[in-house]
Design an enzyme around this catalytic site. Structure first.
Site, PDB file in Angstrom:
ATOM      1  N   ASN A 206      -0.022 -25.292  -7.983  1.00  0.00           N
ATOM      2  CA  ASN A 206      -0.288 -25.989  -6.719  1.00  0.00           C
ATOM      3  C   ASN A 206      -1.343 -27.066  -6.988  1.00  0.00           C
ATOM      4  OD1 ASN A 206      -2.112 -23.811  -7.067  1.00  0.00           O
ATOM      5  ND2 ASN A 206      -2.536 -23.630  -4.895  1.00  0.00           N
TER       6      ASN A 206
ATOM      7  N   ALA B 119      -7.628 -33.251  -0.316  1.00  0.00           N
ATOM      8  CA  ALA B 119      -8.577 -33.243   0.796  1.00  0.00           C
ATOM      9  C   ALA B 119      -7.849 -33.471   2.119  1.00  0.00           C
ATOM     10  CB  ALA B 119      -9.640 -34.324   0.587  1.00  0.00           C
TER      11      ALA B 119
ATOM     12  N   CYS C 232       2.882 -27.169  -3.374  1.00  0.00           N
ATOM     13  CA  CYS C 232       2.953 -25.832  -3.971  1.00  0.00           C
ATOM     14  C   CYS C 232       3.385 -25.904  -5.441  1.00  0.00           C
ATOM     15  CB  CYS C 232       3.978 -24.976  -3.235  1.00  0.00           C
ATOM     16  SG  CYS C 232       3.557 -24.606  -1.538  1.00  0.00           S
TER      17      CYS C 232
ATOM     18  N   GLU D 170       5.656 -24.115  -6.912  1.00  0.00           N
ATOM     19  CA  GLU D 170       7.116 -24.041  -7.074  1.00  0.00           C
ATOM     20  C   GLU D 170       7.746 -25.417  -6.996  1.00  0.00           C
ATOM     21  OE1 GLU D 170       5.161 -22.242  -5.136  1.00  0.00           O
ATOM     22  OE2 GLU D 170       6.080 -20.358  -4.503  1.00  0.00           O
TER      23      GLU D 170
ATOM     24  N   CYS E  29       6.941 -20.201  -0.006  1.00  0.00           N
ATOM     25  CA  CYS E  29       6.941 -20.636   1.390  1.00  0.00           C
ATOM     26  C   CYS E  29       8.314 -21.205   1.767  1.00  0.00           C
ATOM     27  CB  CYS E  29       5.850 -21.694   1.619  1.00  0.00           C
ATOM     28  SG  CYS E  29       6.283 -23.338   1.013  1.00  0.00           S
TER      29      CYS E  29
HETATM   30  N1  THU Z   1       1.006 -22.001  -2.448  1.00  0.00           N
HETATM   31  C1  THU Z   1       1.841 -22.174  -3.511  1.00  0.00           C
HETATM   32  O1  THU Z   1       1.591 -22.996  -4.401  1.00  0.00           O
HETATM   33  N2  THU Z   1       2.946 -21.406  -3.575  1.00  0.00           N
HETATM   34  C2  THU Z   1       3.247 -20.389  -2.708  1.00  0.00           C
HETATM   35  O2  THU Z   1       4.266 -19.741  -2.877  1.00  0.00           O
HETATM   36  C3  THU Z   1       2.356 -20.110  -1.594  1.00  0.00           C
HETATM   37  C4  THU Z   1       1.280 -21.092  -1.352  1.00  0.00           C
HETATM   38  C5  THU Z   1      -0.224 -22.780  -2.403  1.00  0.00           C
HETATM   39  C6  THU Z   1      -0.315 -23.841  -1.342  1.00  0.00           C
HETATM   40  C7  THU Z   1      -1.821 -23.965  -1.191  1.00  0.00           C
HETATM   41  O3  THU Z   1      -2.320 -24.816  -2.192  1.00  0.00           O
HETATM   42  C8  THU Z   1      -2.348 -22.571  -1.460  1.00  0.00           C
HETATM   43  O4  THU Z   1      -1.309 -21.898  -2.171  1.00  0.00           O
HETATM   44  C9  THU Z   1      -2.687 -21.780  -0.216  1.00  0.00           C
HETATM   45  O5  THU Z   1      -1.656 -21.811   0.697  1.00  0.00           O
END
Ligand code: THU
Length: 167
Positions: A63, A67, A74, A76, A113
């Site tokens: 991820n 800011a 994310c 993924e 998500c």
């Molecule tokens: N996040 C991901 O990278 N993948 C997921 O499957 C869930 C959430 C990240 C987004 C954000 O940077 C942090 O986790 C908190 O939501």
């Protein structure tokens, strides 16, 4: 007429990484390793994702927060973007996802998500193969055989076939 329709969803749980098949264990370790490099100064939730392509190549991503919160992305979607940008015809066979906090690897597996499920759907539909999803946590590992299981009744390219402007 009214019909009840049920969708059955079966997935697998493993007690630890050691119980996974060798290739999946390697991929999961890649996701954990990637998570250490995540840029998550706002949430402090460090996510790593690793994909295995049909050729055997492994790619990883994290991820990357911002800011301006909605500009963050994310792990993924970052790794899928890398795979599609650089290896368009090498199909994604599996994706492993792991998340770290200051306490280490999270207890319960992180699940992708909705946006990421949709992006993984594009690849699954485009390539016509199921993508295995491996979700890592301390307590257990979850293995899901196909994205469709976690995004049933999904919108996909099939819905856009033969669309024409309204008259
Ligand atoms: N996040 C991901 O990278 N993948 C997921 O499957 C869930 C959430 C990240 C987004 C954000 O940077 C942090 O986790 C908190 O939501």
């Amino acid at each position: 007429m009214k019909r009840q329709v049920s969708i059955l969803f079966t997935y697998y749980e493993y007690d630890s990484i050691e119980d996974l098949e060798k290739d999946d264990r390697f991929l999961t370790e890649g996701a954990i390793e990637a998570a250490r490099n995540a840029y998550a100064p706002y949430s402090h939730y460090y996510v790593g994702a690793a994909v295995r392509l049909e050729s055997g190549m492994m790619l990883s991503g994290t991820n990357v927060e911002n800011a301006a919160f909605p500009s963050g992305i994310c792990a993924e979607r970052n790794v899928v973007a890398n795979a599609v940008s650089n290896h368009r015809n090498d199909r994604i066979e599996a994706i492993a996802i792991a998340a770290l906090t200051s306490a280490g690897l999270i207890e319960d597996p992180v699940t992708p998500c909705g946006n990421c499920r949709q992006v993984l759907t594009e690849e699954e539909v485009r390539n016509g193969n199921k993508i295995k999803i491996i979700l890592t946590g301390v307590r257990k590992i979850i293995v899901i055989e196909g994205v469709e299981n976690i995004l049933p009744l999904r919108f996909n390219s099939g819905n856009l076939k033969a669309t024409l402007p309204l008259q």
